[in-house]
Design a protein around this motif. Structure first.
Motif, mmCIF file in Angstrom:
data_model
loop_
_atom_site.group_PDB
_atom_site.id
_atom_site.type_symbol
_atom_site.label_atom_id
_atom_site.label_comp_id
_atom_site.label_asym_id
_atom_site.label_seq_id
_atom_site.Cartn_x
_atom_site.Cartn_y
_atom_site.Cartn_z
ATOM 1 N N ARG A 97 0.845 -1.190 0.000
ATOM 2 C CA ARG A 97 0.000 0.000 0.000
ATOM 3 C C ARG A 97 0.883 1.245 0.000
ATOM 4 O O ARG A 97 1.865 1.316 0.747
ATOM 5 C CB ARG A 97 -0.926 0.011 1.225
ATOM 6 C CG ARG A 97 -2.064 -0.988 1.107
ATOM 7 C CD ARG A 97 -2.824 -1.179 2.397
ATOM 8 N NE ARG A 97 -3.623 -0.051 2.817
ATOM 9 C CZ ARG A 97 -4.885 0.156 2.438
ATOM 10 N NH1 ARG A 97 -5.471 -0.655 1.565
ATOM 11 N NH2 ARG A 97 -5.562 1.182 2.911
ATOM 12 N N ALA A 98 0.530 2.212 -0.860
ATOM 13 C CA ALA A 98 1.250 3.477 -0.964
ATOM 14 C C ALA A 98 0.353 4.605 -0.464
ATOM 15 O O ALA A 98 -0.815 4.703 -0.866
ATOM 16 C CB ALA A 98 1.660 3.737 -2.411
ATOM 17 N N TYR A 99 0.907 5.432 0.417
ATOM 18 C CA TYR A 99 0.161 6.533 1.027
ATOM 19 C C TYR A 99 0.823 7.871 0.730
ATOM 20 O O TYR A 99 2.049 7.946 0.529
ATOM 21 C CB TYR A 99 0.128 6.376 2.551
ATOM 22 C CG TYR A 99 -0.495 5.116 3.073
ATOM 23 C CD1 TYR A 99 -1.824 5.085 3.476
ATOM 24 C CD2 TYR A 99 0.250 3.952 3.201
ATOM 25 C CE1 TYR A 99 -2.395 3.929 3.991
ATOM 26 C CE2 TYR A 99 -0.307 2.785 3.714
ATOM 27 C CZ TYR A 99 -1.632 2.786 4.105
ATOM 28 O OH TYR A 99 -2.190 1.632 4.609
ATOM 29 N N ASN B 4 -3.653 9.629 3.030
ATOM 30 C CA ASN B 4 -4.544 9.151 1.984
ATOM 31 C C ASN B 4 -3.888 8.004 1.209
ATOM 32 O O ASN B 4 -2.698 8.071 0.871
ATOM 33 C CB ASN B 4 -4.901 10.271 1.013
ATOM 34 C CG ASN B 4 -5.791 11.324 1.649
ATOM 35 O OD1 ASN B 4 -6.535 11.045 2.585
ATOM 36 N ND2 ASN B 4 -5.708 12.549 1.158
ATOM 37 N N LEU B 5 -4.659 6.980 0.907
ATOM 38 C CA LEU B 5 -4.162 5.866 0.112
ATOM 39 C C LEU B 5 -4.038 6.309 -1.342
ATOM 40 O O LEU B 5 -4.999 6.804 -1.935
ATOM 41 C CB LEU B 5 -5.113 4.671 0.216
ATOM 42 C CG LEU B 5 -4.699 3.417 -0.561
ATOM 43 C CD1 LEU B 5 -3.435 2.811 0.033
ATOM 44 C CD2 LEU B 5 -5.829 2.393 -0.560
ATOM 45 N N VAL B 6 -2.843 6.112 -1.921
ATOM 46 C CA VAL B 6 -2.584 6.488 -3.311
ATOM 47 C C VAL B 6 -2.809 5.298 -4.240
ATOM 48 O O VAL B 6 -3.450 5.421 -5.279
ATOM 49 C CB VAL B 6 -1.153 7.039 -3.456
ATOM 50 C CG1 VAL B 6 -0.860 7.437 -4.898
ATOM 51 C CG2 VAL B 6 -0.938 8.242 -2.524
ATOM 52 N N TRP B 7 -2.285 4.137 -3.874
ATOM 53 C CA TRP B 7 -2.515 2.916 -4.652
ATOM 54 C C TRP B 7 -2.184 1.715 -3.791
ATOM 55 O O TRP B 7 -1.551 1.855 -2.733
ATOM 56 C CB TRP B 7 -1.701 2.892 -5.946
ATOM 57 C CG TRP B 7 -0.208 3.044 -5.819
ATOM 58 C CD1 TRP B 7 0.508 4.193 -5.920
ATOM 59 C CD2 TRP B 7 0.751 1.992 -5.576
ATOM 60 N NE1 TRP B 7 1.855 3.944 -5.753
ATOM 61 C CE2 TRP B 7 2.039 2.603 -5.547
ATOM 62 C CE3 TRP B 7 0.660 0.617 -5.387
ATOM 63 C CZ2 TRP B 7 3.212 1.883 -5.318
ATOM 64 C CZ3 TRP B 7 1.822 -0.117 -5.165
ATOM 65 C CH2 TRP B 7 3.079 0.515 -5.139
ATOM 66 N N GLU B 8 -2.614 0.542 -4.236
ATOM 67 C CA GLU B 8 -2.246 -0.693 -3.569
ATOM 68 C C GLU B 8 -2.154 -1.821 -4.590
ATOM 69 O O GLU B 8 -2.748 -1.753 -5.675
ATOM 70 C CB GLU B 8 -3.226 -1.063 -2.458
ATOM 71 C CG GLU B 8 -4.540 -1.627 -2.909
ATOM 72 C CD GLU B 8 -5.331 -2.250 -1.756
ATOM 73 O OE1 GLU B 8 -5.067 -1.938 -0.589
ATOM 74 O OE2 GLU B 8 -6.233 -3.061 -2.055
ATOM 75 N N ASP B 9 -1.401 -2.833 -4.233
ATOM 76 C CA ASP B 9 -1.297 -4.048 -5.040
ATOM 77 C C ASP B 9 -1.520 -5.232 -4.114
ATOM 78 O O ASP B 9 -0.729 -5.473 -3.208
ATOM 79 C CB ASP B 9 0.087 -4.137 -5.698
ATOM 80 C CG ASP B 9 0.216 -5.350 -6.618
ATOM 81 O OD1 ASP B 9 -0.813 -5.828 -7.116
ATOM 82 O OD2 ASP B 9 1.354 -5.817 -6.834
ATOM 83 N N GLN B 10 -2.627 -5.944 -4.313
ATOM 84 C CA GLN B 10 -2.928 -7.163 -3.572
ATOM 85 C C GLN B 10 -2.784 -8.322 -4.548
ATOM 86 O O GLN B 10 -3.489 -8.399 -5.550
ATOM 87 C CB GLN B 10 -4.339 -7.126 -2.975
ATOM 88 C CG GLN B 10 -4.666 -8.352 -2.133
ATOM 89 C CD GLN B 10 -5.997 -8.238 -1.403
ATOM 90 O OE1 GLN B 10 -6.543 -7.142 -1.243
ATOM 91 N NE2 GLN B 10 -6.531 -9.364 -0.953
ATOM 92 N N LEU B 11 -1.863 -9.242 -4.244
ATOM 93 C CA LEU B 11 -1.452 -10.246 -5.208
ATOM 94 C C LEU B 11 -1.660 -11.651 -4.654
ATOM 95 O O LEU B 11 -1.262 -11.958 -3.533
ATOM 96 C CB LEU B 11 0.030 -10.035 -5.542
ATOM 97 C CG LEU B 11 0.673 -10.998 -6.536
ATOM 98 C CD1 LEU B 11 0.072 -10.815 -7.921
ATOM 99 C CD2 LEU B 11 2.181 -10.776 -6.575
ATOM 100 N N VAL C 174 6.529 4.615 -8.163
ATOM 101 C CA VAL C 174 6.108 4.942 -6.805
ATOM 102 C C VAL C 174 4.896 5.877 -6.785
ATOM 103 O O VAL C 174 4.124 5.873 -5.818
ATOM 104 C CB VAL C 174 7.291 5.538 -6.001
ATOM 105 C CG1 VAL C 174 7.572 6.970 -6.412
ATOM 106 C CG2 VAL C 174 7.053 5.433 -4.508
ATOM 107 N N SER C 175 4.692 6.654 -7.845
ATOM 108 C CA SER C 175 3.586 7.605 -7.871
ATOM 109 C C SER C 175 2.270 6.972 -8.291
ATOM 110 O O SER C 175 1.205 7.331 -7.788
ATOM 111 C CB SER C 175 3.903 8.765 -8.819
ATOM 112 O OG SER C 175 5.040 9.473 -8.395
#
Length: 417
Positions: free
Chosen positions: A80-82, A88-95, A141-142
């Motif tokens: 998770r990227a904040y 605020n959550l910017v993006w996430e990757d659930q794999l 990262v963005s």
């Protein structure tokens, strides 16, 4: 821990039990001057046990790696990227790779990219043990766009990646791979940070026992890995038993040439390095060594990073219990370490007995002890998991035992001068 923190902020990650009794992925951000809570994020997926394992901060980007429970009840790799300022959550990757258990263990940030090492459980393997494969993934990262990935299986056995570091145009990971003989080999792999091309690999087997890289540092053209090397076939990394050596290996970051190594054996029993850091031409490896009486001593060792010459060491046996260091951080001319020190001889290594949350500060040049914070609570097993330094402040996070006998999330901030 991941990359350097932004001055004025401290991030701590671990887990928290929710009202349903399961554990949640947890991250909390504090004002470093006052300790005021700025924001927090608590993630509970599918009512299972969720964990945050590692964090990296660069500029206003915060990356957290861990695992969450999927709808099928298995664990998924999660990144998770904040936005650091707002939370605020910017993006996430659930794999979920094979429909089984996946974990993100370590994260690093460099050059506008985030790099994560983890593992995925492949149900097909060559050994009785689970067949975990190593995952390495690089993101923008963005945006969270996946830039490249590597899925690595040494010999169809249990391979695990524990730590990752990035510097310049290179990314390095460490962990272990299960060899064709069935034992675990110390493993270091480096990649081109832009393309993901494998630059070099070292697979080290000392004596047919368990060998494993646990921590990693990069700096001044070096890759430094620390962990455990089996002195003989009795070494069992997972059981923390047998004749295992405190191990440090230093490589040329470009070529992978081994520059020096140390395998420290105090008294023919279980010795291990949990963390390593480098700055100013020196390397600092920390962990535990078992003494002749059979209990663990806290170990801090300072080397010339390029030659391996030992500059100084601290070995502590508090009261005949188990003392050890879990993490190290560097700041100007100081070395800060965290872990636990025994309150009495009952103190166990990770669980059980009377152990105190402990932080120690040294002069990096000569090993002179600057100060100690050893914090007893109510006779429980207290432990500092991680430590970080920014400016003149030092931050340590862990657990302490409360009056009810369960563990509390615990953070302490120090003046590091």
């Amino acid at each position: 821990m991941g990359g350097p923190g932004r001055p004025g902020w401290r991030i701590r990650r671990r887990l928290r039990h929710n009202g349903a009794g399961n554990t949640d992925f947890l991250i909390r951000s504090y004002d470093s001057s006052t300790g005021a809570l700025l924001w927090e994020d608590q993630v509970d997926r599918a009512g299972g046990n969720d964990f945050a394992n590692d964090v990296a901060v660069r500029g206003n980007d915060l990356l957290v790696a861990g695992r969450v429970t999927s709808g099928s009840g298995n664990h998924d790799y999660l990144v998770r990227a904040y936005d650091l300022a707002s939370g605020n959550l910017v993006w996430e990757d659930q794999l979920d790779v094979f429909g089984t258990n996946d974990f993100a263990n370590g994260v690093a940030v460099a050059g506008g990219r985030a790099f994560v090492v983890g593992i995925a459980l492949n149900p097909v393997g060559n050994f009785a043990l689970p067949n975990f494969v190593i995952l390495v993934r690089a993101y923008d990262v963005s945006t969270g766009t996946l830039l490249w990935n590597d899925q690595f299986d040494l010999a169809g056995g249990d391979d695990q990646g524990f730590a990752i570091a990035a510097e310049g145009s290179a990314v390095a990971i460490t962990g272990f791979g299960q060899s064709v003989n069935g034992d675990f080999d110390f493993l270091v792999r480096t990649y081109d940070a832009i393309t993901g091309t494998l630059l070099w690999q070292d697979q080290f087997d000392q004596a047919s026992g368990d060998d494993a890289g646990i921590s990693l540092a990069m700096g001044s053209g070096l890759v430094l890995a620390s962990g455990v090397a089996g002195a003989d076939s009795t070494c069992d990394f997972f059981a923390n038993t047998g004749d295992c050596d405190f191990a440090v290996r230093a490589y040329d970051a470009t070529t992978g040439t081994l520059l020096w190594e140390e395998r420290l054996d105090l008294a023919g029993d279980f010795d291990i390095s949990f963390d390593i850091a480098t700055r100013g031409g020196r390397a600092f490896a920390v962990g535990m060594g078992t003494n002749a009486a059979g209990n663990g001593d806290l170990l801090v060792r300072a080397y010339d990073a390029r030659t391996g010459m030992l500059h100084w060491q601290d070995q502590i046996d508090t009261v005949g219990g188990n003392d050890f260091v879990s993490a190290v951080a560097l700041n100007n001319n100081h070395v800060f370490v965290s872990g636990h020190q025994a309150s009495d001889a009952s103190c166990g290594l990770f669980f059980g007995g009377n152990c105190d949350f402990a932080v120690r500060a040294y002069d990096a040049r000569n090993g002179a002890l600057a100060w100690v914070d050893q914090r007893p609570t109510v006779g429980g097993n207290d432990l500092a998991f991680a430590i970080a330094a920014s400016g003149v402040r030092v931050f340590s996070v862990g657990r302490v035992t409360n009056a009810n006998g369960d563990f509390d999330f615990f953070v302490r901030a120090y003046d590091g001068r």
